[in-house]
Design an enzyme around this catalytic site. Structure first.
Site, PDB file in Angstrom:
ATOM      1  N   LEU A  56       6.625  -2.545   4.812  1.00  0.00           N
ATOM      2  CA  LEU A  56       7.066  -2.675   3.372  1.00  0.00           C
ATOM      3  C   LEU A  56       5.749  -2.790   2.897  1.00  0.00           C
ATOM      4  O   LEU A  56       5.000  -3.587   2.767  1.00  0.00           O
ATOM      5  CB  LEU A  56       7.756  -3.940   2.968  1.00  0.00           C
ATOM      6  CG  LEU A  56       8.312  -4.141   1.699  1.00  0.00           C
ATOM      7  CD1 LEU A  56       9.670  -2.972   1.553  1.00  0.00           C
ATOM      8  CD2 LEU A  56       8.812  -5.651   1.678  1.00  0.00           C
ATOM      9  N   HIS A  57       5.435  -1.681   1.773  1.00  0.00           N
ATOM     10  CA  HIS A  57       4.069  -1.524   1.075  1.00  0.00           C
ATOM     11  C   HIS A  57       4.229  -1.108  -0.357  1.00  0.00           C
ATOM     12  O   HIS A  57       3.185  -1.058  -1.082  1.00  0.00           O
ATOM     13  CB  HIS A  57       2.972  -1.219   2.032  1.00  0.00           C
ATOM     14  CG  HIS A  57       3.030   0.307   2.045  1.00  0.00           C
ATOM     15  ND1 HIS A  57       3.873   0.950   2.954  1.00  0.00           N
ATOM     16  CD2 HIS A  57       2.131   1.313   1.363  1.00  0.00           C
ATOM     17  CE1 HIS A  57       3.578   2.118   2.874  1.00  0.00           C
ATOM     18  NE2 HIS A  57       2.647   2.351   1.893  1.00  0.00           N
ATOM     19  N   ARG A  58       5.360  -0.359  -0.484  1.00  0.00           N
ATOM     20  CA  ARG A  58       5.330   0.526  -1.721  1.00  0.00           C
ATOM     21  C   ARG A  58       5.214  -0.211  -2.913  1.00  0.00           C
ATOM     22  O   ARG A  58       5.675  -1.276  -3.013  1.00  0.00           O
ATOM     23  CB  ARG A  58       6.642   1.384  -1.890  1.00  0.00           C
ATOM     24  CG  ARG A  58       6.765   2.680  -0.987  1.00  0.00           C
ATOM     25  CD  ARG A  58       6.315   3.803  -1.822  1.00  0.00           C
ATOM     26  NE  ARG A  58       6.097   4.495  -0.181  1.00  0.00           N
ATOM     27  CZ  ARG A  58       4.994   5.242   0.030  1.00  0.00           C
ATOM     28  NH1 ARG A  58       3.871   5.221  -0.731  1.00  0.00           N
ATOM     29  NH2 ARG A  58       4.895   5.886   0.916  1.00  0.00           N
TER      30      ARG A  58
ATOM     31  N   ASP B  76       9.751   1.328   3.809  1.00  0.00           N
ATOM     32  CA  ASP B  76       9.596   2.116   2.537  1.00  0.00           C
ATOM     33  C   ASP B  76       8.496   3.006   2.849  1.00  0.00           C
ATOM     34  O   ASP B  76       8.017   3.802   1.777  1.00  0.00           O
ATOM     35  CB  ASP B  76       9.398   1.367   1.200  1.00  0.00           C
ATOM     36  CG  ASP B  76       8.180   0.367   1.451  1.00  0.00           C
ATOM     37  OD1 ASP B  76       7.471   0.642   2.042  1.00  0.00           O
ATOM     38  OD2 ASP B  76       8.076  -0.441   0.540  1.00  0.00           O
TER      39      ASP B  76
END
Ligand code: UD1
Ligand code: UDP
Length: 387
Positions: free
Chosen positions: A221-223, A302
């Site tokens: 998860l990094h967006r 994501d």
């Protein structure tokens, strides 16, 4: 005094028969690894500019080691000090331009949609150096995403558009792109195929993390839209706690440095602690990642690259976004979009855990890098069509 004005652009006759490869982020290093290998085996001279956008050992150097890549000839300094998109892009643009003026390559290659690639493409374009965009034509339709701006701008200023498949080509035609479109497949397939066997034999990540095959869900998860927004982050974590209550699987969360930073800033550690099935780990190298992915029951992400890799390696994917540039993964039921709604995260995970994994990989045959390098080689040696 010199009576001739110093030129701001380069002429075709000034350019040298060599290719510049611009990389700087984790996905870019992976994507370019098979292309660098193919360039190495060709007669083309090339050099690498590393923008320094990613700089932590486990986001950068580890990938050079895992993928056995040469040290970049140039590495920009201080890019990590820039925070805003504009200043980060501008800092890289300035650094890349200086190097291009000195090296005068005929073609500059960029790949994907990170700021690194926009900076590389713009620097080359301004000097009248031809730009090649690997992974051209992807569109999520989400104008909030910095990556969507980058893709569209890069596509419009590129001479060579290396599209993953027919869908990407159609997007480029719809956008009235001027450059020449080639369907080559995506080198991320080459990278996965070239490294999976090595990953299976070399990686000891399962032992290190005390995991058994098929007993865990892998998560990244990094967006920006997800992790820079405290409400969205909270919702994702609520979704994880629902999974823990309903599904007897561990969740292995490979936390991107950006996400870790936000969790700390937003003070969300107290929400994470009670999620008993959640195991938070630092990002791993490419070989460990492939090994973790192929042994997982499902991936929750994501990431653009992870959506593709899970599809390539037949691992069901739950995407924590409302849209995706990889719609082909939805069409073949390899992936499902759940956004950040906790209820949808649980439902999507339950559905995808039952997946029959019957799809075919829509991203290429694993020979994309060779095709891309052949096209460039023909052009550089003037054997093929000039764009
Ligand atoms: C960037 C790309 C994104 C890509 C992602 C891959 C843009 C606009 N975004 O996002 O498209 O999916 O890379 O991972 O180009 N950080 C570290 N160490 C690192 C790198 C980052 O600590 O090696 C931390 C820093 O606090 C930094 C933050 O993460 O400020 C964000 O990094 P940045 O490169 O700006 O964006 P990403 O979220 O990594
Ligand atoms: N990856 C990795 N280790 C990790 C997480 C990801 O090696 O801990 C790899 C994985 O192969 C993924 C790639 O990094 O496809 C791209 O990363 P990221 O999700 O950061 O970028 P995106 O593809 O969204 O631009």
């Amino acid at each position: 005094m010199n009576s001739r004005a110093k030129l701001k652009i380069l002429h075709e006759r000034d350019l040298v028969d060599k290719v510049c490869v611009v990389i700087g982020t984790r996905p870019g290093i992976i994507m370019f690894s098979p292309i660098l290998r193919a360039l190495h085996c060709s007669k083309i001279k090339y050099f690498i500019i590393h923008t320094g956008q990613h700089y932590s050992y486990n986001m950068d150097k580890k990938f050079f080691e895992d993928l056995n890549l040469p040290e970049p000839e140039y590495k920009l300094e201080n890019v990590k000090d820039f925070y805003l998109h504009g200043e980060q892009t501008a800092g890289m643009l300035k650094g890349i331009e200086k190097i291009l003026v000195k090296e005068k390559p005929k073609i500059t290659l960029v790949g994907g949609d990170a700021n690194t690639n926009l900076a590389g493409a713009l620097a080359a374009r301004k000097l009248h150096i031809r730009v090649g965009h690997v992974e051209a034509g992807e569109r999520s339709g989400d104008w909030r995403m910095p990556e969507e701006h980058n893709r569209i701008i890069i596509d419009h200023i590129s001479e060579y558009l290396f599209a993953t498949n027919k869908k990407a080509k159609e997007n480029l035609i719809l956008d009235n792109i001027k450059g020449k479109i080639f369907i080559t497949g995506n080198p991320i397939v080459d990278a996965a195929y070239q490294n999976l066997k090595i990953a299976r034999s070399k990686s000891q990540v399962l032992e290190k993390m005390k995991l058994k095959s098929d007993e865990y869900i892998l998560m990244t998860l990094h967006r920006e839209e997800n992790v820079d927004n405290v409400e969205n982050l909270r919702c994702v974590f609520k979704g994880l706690s629902l999974i823990c209550k309903d599904i007897r699987k561990k969740i292995i969360f490979l936390a991107h440095p950006r996400t870790v930073k936000r969790i700390n800033e937003f003070g969300l550690n107290n929400i994470l602690r009670p999620i008993h099935c959640l195991q938070i780990e630092e990002p791993v190298g490419y070989l460990d990642f492939l090994n973790l992915l192929v042994h997982s029951s499902l991936v929750m992400t994501d990431s653009g690259g992870v959506q593709q890799e899970s599809c390539i390696l037949k691992i069901p994917c739950v995407t924590l976004r409302d849209n995706t540039e990889w719609i082909e993964t939805l069409e073949i039921s390899a992936n499902i979009l759940v956004g950040v709604s906790p209820k949808k995260i649980l439902e999507g995970t339950t559905i995808m855990l039952r997946s029959g994994r019957m799809w075919d990989n829509p991203f290429g045959d694993g020979f994309s890098a060779k095709k891309i390098v052949n096209i460039i080689e023909n052009d550089i040696t003037m054997k093929g069509d000039k764009t």
